[in-house]
Design a protein around this motif. Structure first.
Motif, short mmCIF file in Angstrom:
data_model
loop_
_atom_site.label_atom_id
_atom_site.label_comp_id
_atom_site.label_asym_id
_atom_site.label_seq_id
_atom_site.Cartn_x
_atom_site.Cartn_y
_atom_site.Cartn_z
N UNK A 1 6.07 -11.42 -3.23
CA UNK A 1 6.52 -10.95 -1.91
C UNK A 1 7.92 -10.31 -2.01
N UNK A 2 8.78 -10.94 -2.81
CA UNK A 2 10.14 -10.41 -3.01
C UNK A 2 10.08 -9.07 -3.74
N UNK A 3 9.22 -9.02 -4.77
CA UNK A 3 9.06 -7.76 -5.52
C UNK A 3 8.57 -6.63 -4.60
N UNK A 4 7.64 -6.99 -3.71
CA UNK A 4 7.08 -6.01 -2.78
C UNK A 4 8.15 -5.54 -1.79
N UNK A 5 8.92 -6.50 -1.28
CA UNK A 5 10.00 -6.16 -0.34
C UNK A 5 11.02 -5.26 -1.03
N UNK A 6 11.27 -5.53 -2.29
CA UNK A 6 12.22 -4.73 -3.06
C UNK A 6 11.68 -3.30 -3.23
N UNK A 7 10.39 -3.20 -3.53
CA UNK A 7 9.77 -1.88 -3.68
C UNK A 7 9.89 -1.11 -2.36
N UNK A 8 9.59 -1.80 -1.26
CA UNK A 8 9.66 -1.17 0.07
C UNK A 8 11.09 -0.68 0.34
N UNK A 9 12.08 -1.52 0.02
CA UNK A 9 13.45 -1.12 0.35
C UNK A 9 13.90 0.05 -0.53
N UNK A 10 13.46 0.07 -1.78
CA UNK A 10 13.84 1.17 -2.66
C UNK A 10 13.16 2.48 -2.27
N UNK A 11 11.99 2.34 -1.61
CA UNK A 11 11.26 3.55 -1.22
C UNK A 11 11.32 3.78 0.30
N UNK A 12 12.30 3.15 0.91
CA UNK A 12 12.54 3.20 2.36
C UNK A 12 11.26 3.15 3.20
N UNK A 13 10.52 2.08 3.03
CA UNK A 13 9.30 1.85 3.82
C UNK A 13 9.60 0.90 4.97
#
Ligand SMILES: [Zn+2]
Ligand SMILES: [Zn+2]
Length: 185
Positions: A173-185
């Motif tokens: 979940x943290x990895x996913x949130x990190x991906x979202x924040x890096x890709x401004x989702x």
């Protein structure tokens, strides 16, 4: 969130519209992304293996990617009712590109077609949702996870698939949130 970050469900040949609607709603909720359902696309004949009587998953993924690029889509999840394979396995439930645009799942095994015992609708939907989120997880850079019950765990058969939770573990979940924040989702 811009239109370009929409996730598209693409039926490859005939897929029950009710399944598509159900999955679309559940995926949108789980991944907090807008989901749209596209009209069915034909299964390319070149991906069919006559002696195996299955379709080559990796080639279908490439086909989906062409469609995604052509239509300017952010993510595509292909859904098909035919059985899928890659050469080293008897079958696969689905496949995805790691940190890529395209993912693919099949309803064939989850439906119980291979065993002859048809799964009840509720079981089928749960299996398909797990597979969808797992494969889409790969497109958001999530690798396989060893945390017990995690959606990103590798499942080789229906028993293992059924044992998984309908959730990512805390780490994923943290990895996913990190991906979202890096890709401004
Ligand atoms: Zn996987
Ligand atoms: Zn995990």
């Amino acid at each position: 969130m811009s239109q370009s970050q929409e996730l598209a469900l693409v039926p490859l040949d005939v897929v029950d519209p009710e399944i598509l609607r159900h999955l679309g709603t559940a995926i949108a909720k789980a991944l907090t992304l807008p989901v749209k359902i596209l009209p069915p696309k034909p299964l390319p004949v070149r991906t069919y293996h006559v002696t195996r009587n299955q379709y080559y998953s990796t080639q279908l993924l490439e086909y989906l990617l062409e469609c995604a690029d052509h239509d300017g889509l952010y993510r595509v999840l292909g859904i098909t009712s035919v059985d899928l394979y890659i050469p080293i396995f008897t079958f696969v439930f689905g496949e995805a590109q790691l940190d890529g645009k395209a993912a693919l799942i099949s309803t064939y095994r989850p439906r119980g077609e291979a065993s002859g015992v048809r799964a009840p609708h509720s079981v089928l939907i749960k299996r398909l949702l797990k597979l969808s989120l797992h494969e889409l997880g790969h497109t958001f850079s999530l690798p396989h996870c060893r945390q017990e019950g995690c959606l990103m765990g590798f499942a080789a058969n229906l028993e293992q698939l059924d044992k998984k939770n309908l959730e990512f573990c805390n780490y994923c979940r943290i990895m996913l949130a990190d991906y979202y924040s890096r890709n401004s989702l």
